[in-house]
Design a protein around this motif. Structure first.
Motif, PDB file in Angstrom:
ATOM      1  N   GLY A 139     -22.959  80.192  36.479  1.00 37.34           N
ATOM      2  CA  GLY A 139     -22.856  81.257  35.486  1.00 37.34           C
ATOM      3  C   GLY A 139     -21.456  81.839  35.444  1.00 37.34           C
ATOM      4  N   PRO A 140     -21.358  83.179  35.327  1.00 36.88           N
ATOM      5  CA  PRO A 140     -20.026  83.811  35.291  1.00 36.88           C
ATOM      6  C   PRO A 140     -19.358  83.879  36.655  1.00 36.88           C
ATOM      7  N   MET A 141     -20.129  83.677  37.745  1.00 32.04           N
ATOM      8  CA  MET A 141     -19.575  83.746  39.098  1.00 32.04           C
ATOM      9  C   MET A 141     -19.040  82.376  39.498  1.00 32.04           C
ATOM     10  N   ARG A 142     -17.865  82.052  38.993  1.00 29.58           N
ATOM     11  CA  ARG A 142     -17.227  80.781  39.296  1.00 29.58           C
ATOM     12  C   ARG A 142     -15.881  81.009  39.962  1.00 29.58           C
ATOM     13  N   MET A 143     -15.459  80.014  40.711  1.00 28.76           N
ATOM     14  CA  MET A 143     -14.152  80.082  41.347  1.00 28.76           C
ATOM     15  C   MET A 143     -13.457  78.730  41.221  1.00 28.76           C
ATOM     16  N   GLN A 144     -12.127  78.772  41.200  1.00 29.49           N
ATOM     17  CA  GLN A 144     -11.317  77.563  41.169  1.00 29.49           C
ATOM     18  C   GLN A 144     -10.656  77.378  42.532  1.00 29.49           C
ATOM     19  N   PRO A 145     -11.045  76.359  43.290  1.00 27.46           N
ATOM     20  CA  PRO A 145     -10.379  76.118  44.575  1.00 27.46           C
ATOM     21  C   PRO A 145      -8.877  75.922  44.436  1.00 27.46           C
ATOM     22  N   SER A 146      -8.407  75.469  43.263  1.00 25.71           N
ATOM     23  CA  SER A 146      -6.972  75.259  43.073  1.00 25.71           C
ATOM     24  C   SER A 146      -6.189  76.565  43.169  1.00 25.71           C
ATOM     25  N   GLU A 147      -6.821  77.701  42.869  1.00 22.25           N
ATOM     26  CA  GLU A 147      -6.143  78.990  43.010  1.00 22.25           C
ATOM     27  C   GLU A 147      -5.993  79.360  44.488  1.00 22.25           C
ATOM     28  N   LEU A 148      -7.041  79.131  45.254  1.00 19.79           N
ATOM     29  CA  LEU A 148      -6.998  79.448  46.678  1.00 19.79           C
ATOM     30  C   LEU A 148      -6.012  78.551  47.414  1.00 19.79           C
ATOM     31  N   VAL A 149      -5.908  77.289  47.007  1.00 20.66           N
ATOM     32  CA  VAL A 149      -5.043  76.359  47.725  1.00 20.66           C
ATOM     33  C   VAL A 149      -3.570  76.722  47.540  1.00 20.66           C
ATOM     34  N   LYS A 150      -3.215  77.376  46.436  1.00 22.23           N
ATOM     35  CA  LYS A 150      -1.832  77.825  46.257  1.00 22.23           C
ATOM     36  C   LYS A 150      -1.445  78.802  47.359  1.00 22.23           C
ATOM     37  N   LEU A 151      -2.314  79.780  47.608  1.00 21.94           N
ATOM     38  CA  LEU A 151      -2.040  80.758  48.658  1.00 21.94           C
ATOM     39  C   LEU A 151      -2.057  80.108  50.035  1.00 21.94           C
ATOM     40  N   ALA A 152      -3.009  79.207  50.271  1.00 17.68           N
ATOM     41  CA  ALA A 152      -3.110  78.555  51.576  1.00 17.68           C
ATOM     42  C   ALA A 152      -1.873  77.705  51.869  1.00 17.68           C
ATOM     43  N   LEU A 153      -1.431  76.927  50.892  1.00 20.77           N
ATOM     44  CA  LEU A 153      -0.254  76.083  51.094  1.00 20.77           C
ATOM     45  C   LEU A 153       1.002  76.933  51.268  1.00 20.77           C
ATOM     46  N   LEU A 154       1.067  78.048  50.562  1.00 19.31           N
ATOM     47  CA  LEU A 154       2.205  78.956  50.721  1.00 19.31           C
ATOM     48  C   LEU A 154       2.261  79.521  52.133  1.00 19.31           C
ATOM     49  N   LEU A 155       1.130  79.989  52.658  1.00 21.09           N
ATOM     50  CA  LEU A 155       1.096  80.540  54.016  1.00 21.09           C
ATOM     51  C   LEU A 155       1.462  79.474  55.051  1.00 21.09           C
ATOM     52  N   PHE A 156       0.935  78.277  54.880  1.00 21.54           N
ATOM     53  CA  PHE A 156       1.240  77.185  55.808  1.00 21.54           C
ATOM     54  C   PHE A 156       2.733  76.874  55.813  1.00 21.54           C
ATOM     55  N   SER A 157       3.329  76.765  54.639  1.00 28.88           N
ATOM     56  CA  SER A 157       4.751  76.413  54.547  1.00 28.88           C
ATOM     57  C   SER A 157       5.630  77.513  55.122  1.00 28.88           C
ATOM     58  N   CYS A 158       5.304  78.770  54.815  1.00 28.90           N
ATOM     59  CA  CYS A 158       6.108  79.887  55.323  1.00 28.90           C
ATOM     60  C   CYS A 158       6.033  79.982  56.840  1.00 28.90           C
ATOM     61  N   ASP A 159       4.849  79.776  57.399  1.00 34.12           N
ATOM     62  CA  ASP A 159       4.699  79.834  58.852  1.00 34.12           C
ATOM     63  C   ASP A 159       5.493  78.725  59.525  1.00 34.12           C
ATOM     64  N   LEU A 160       5.401  77.510  58.997  1.00 32.16           N
ATOM     65  CA  LEU A 160       6.108  76.384  59.599  1.00 32.16           C
ATOM     66  C   LEU A 160       7.627  76.580  59.511  1.00 32.16           C
ATOM     67  N   LEU A 161       8.116  76.995  58.352  1.00 32.93           N
ATOM     68  CA  LEU A 161       9.562  77.159  58.175  1.00 32.93           C
ATOM     69  C   LEU A 161      10.091  78.362  58.943  1.00 32.93           C
ATOM     70  N   ALA A 162       9.257  79.354  59.177  1.00 33.44           N
ATOM     71  CA  ALA A 162       9.692  80.512  59.966  1.00 33.44           C
ATOM     72  C   ALA A 162       9.831  80.152  61.440  1.00 33.44           C
ATOM     73  N   ARG A 163       8.921  79.323  61.950  1.00 35.29           N
ATOM     74  CA  ARG A 163       8.972  78.928  63.361  1.00 35.29           C
ATOM     75  C   ARG A 163      10.058  77.901  63.643  1.00 35.29           C
ATOM     76  N   ARG A 164      10.452  77.135  62.622  1.00 35.29           N
ATOM     77  CA  ARG A 164      11.416  76.051  62.837  1.00 35.29           C
ATOM     78  C   ARG A 164      12.721  76.307  62.086  1.00 35.29           C
ATOM     79  N   ALA A 165      13.092  77.570  62.001  1.00 35.77           N
ATOM     80  CA  ALA A 165      14.321  77.910  61.267  1.00 35.77           C
ATOM     81  C   ALA A 165      15.554  77.273  61.890  1.00 35.77           C
ATOM     82  N   HIS A 166      15.573  77.125  63.211  1.00 32.10           N
ATOM     83  CA  HIS A 166      16.726  76.543  63.889  1.00 32.10           C
ATOM     84  C   HIS A 166      16.743  75.015  63.786  1.00 32.10           C
ATOM     85  N   LYS A 167      15.746  74.428  63.107  1.00 27.18           N
ATOM     86  CA  LYS A 167      15.684  72.973  62.972  1.00 27.18           C
ATOM     87  C   LYS A 167      15.683  72.561  61.496  1.00 27.18           C
TER      88      LYS A 167
END
Length: 425
Positions: A139-167
């Protein structure tokens, strides 16, 4: 006597050093309002104004279709109000919970979102709309996983690049893992298919890599490869190829592939300088498909004119400016990358949507952030905006110039240093 004991206990509790979770929680809500940066308040105000504009325009743009489908002009508006309220709850929570705690949730959230992208492809479970199997729910209660994956991939990338800034010069430890995860995610999203969200996700990752300091030569190679792949995918499927050709020449097939863009341009031209008046659009009477979702900017231009359209564009540009300011003043590298990525996300999606409406870009089916009718897109956008507000609330004041410049190393912005990995204990 009891009052004295309670007062003494309260004093001990206030002076007692915090430990454990309480020590790691730095709630911006605990900062006195007068000490919060102006960036925080301006971002909050712009978000509120954009939401109000969105509610008003959704009511206007959807009234005719809602009356024809449900016998009431209020159905789509009421749904939008419901999604706004849910999104505001997410915004309040994410703006008060220290954004650093999200680093622990980055990998689990990414795994969950990828699983949802797989589930949505299963026949009988995923809901297909306009040829794309991209929704879950009923019905009207629908969600798009593609919206959630944008935030998830952003958090993953930021965490990895923050920990490996010297590399950052070692692509095997920084660039390659992100590109691999991005490739898997893009493949799952293209199976729906959803080229528009895939493109926005690519912009987000490119912005984060650029802010993180990935060497420009390698970044240019990634951009060239990604652009070539996106063009190839756009030409591979007949309906996407027709959209691209319609963008290049809308009059080539005015009653089929060029119909939407032609009707959108008619609405834009009908508005003139000050518009035909709020609620007086003619395009929404069945002439312009998706008037309250993908093409709501055409209704804004028709009813509020060029002045109203430029005002909305100016708000998004102001949002981007404040987001960049929040990123530059972030207290750590993770916050800087996170704020920069969220800002690029919202600005890119707004530009792609508006570009498609005015005929400067191919139509992608993306919504206009904060304004278009939609559920999961609006909720995830408000949730991400709350994270951006969280970073802005904890921002540091800009460093004042000194008469005697110090060596470059000592003047480096603290956010450019690598962040320690969050404790897993």
């Amino acid at each position: 006597m009891k009052r004295v004991k309670r007062a003494a206990a309260a004093t001990r509790d206030q002076t007692r050093p915090r430990s454990g979770l309480r020590a790691r929680l730095r709630l911006p809500g605990g900062v006195p309002p007068e000490e919060r940066p102006s960036t925080y308040w301006l971002l909050l105000a712009l978000t509120g104004v954009l939401l109000v504009i969105g509610l008003v325009m959704v009511l206007s743009a959807s009234s005719v279709q809602s009356l024809a489908e449900f016998g009431s002009t209020w159905v789509y508006f009421v749904r939008q109000v419901m999604w706004v309220l849910i999104g505001l709850v997410g915004l309040v929570i994410s703006s008060r919970l220290d954004y650093r705690l999200l680093r622990r949730a980055s990998v689990p959230l990414l795994v969950l979102s990828l699983l949802l992208l797989v589930v949505v492809l299963i026949p009988g479970i995923g809901i297909s709309v306009n040829g794309a199997r991209a929704w879950l729910g009923a019905g009207p209660m629908r969600m798009q996983p593609s919206e959630l994956v944008k935030l998830a991939l952003l958090l993953f990338s930021c965490d990895l690049l923050a920990r490996r800034a010297h590399k950052m010069d070692d692509s095997r430890l920084t660039l390659v893992p992100i590109i691999v995860v991005m490739g898997v995610t893009a493949m799952l999203m293209m199976l729906q298919p959803d080229l528009g969200s895939t493109m926005v996700m690519g912009v987000i990752i490119f912005a984060v890599l650029f802010v993180a300091g990935v060497p420009l030569l390698r970044l240019g190679g990634v951009f060239a490869a990604g652009s070539t792949l996106a063009l190839g995918l756009a030409l591979a499927a007949p309906y996407r190829r027709n959209r691209l050709l319609a963008f290049l020449d809308p009059s080539r097939d005015p009653m089929n592939t060029g119909y939407q863009i032609n009707q959108s341009l008619v609405g834009l031209a009908s508005g003139g300088l000050f518009g035909v008046g709020l609620g007086e659009s003619r395009s929404k009477y069945g002439f312009l498909p998706n008037a309250h979702t993908d093409f709501i900017f055409a209704i804004i231009s028709e009813e509020l004119g060029l002045v109203g359209a430029l005002l909305v564009i100016g708000m998004f540009l102001g949002f981007a400016t404040l987001g960049v300011k929040a990123a530059l003043r972030a207290p750590d590298r993770f916050g800087m990358l996170l704020a920069g990525g969220i800002t690029a996300w919202i600005l890119a999606q707004a530009l792609v949507n508006i570009g498609g409406v005015v005929g400067l870009m191919p139509i992608t089916g993306l919504t206009l952030p904060f304004i278009s009718a939609g559920g999961s897109s609006l909720v995830v956008t408000l949730l991400s905006t709350g994270i951006l507000l969280n970073v802005a609330a904890q921002g540091t004041a800009p460093v004042k110039a000194k008469t005697r410049p110090e060596p470059y190393r000592s003047r480096a912005h603290p956010a450019m240093r690598s962040d320690p990995a969050p404790s897993r204990g």
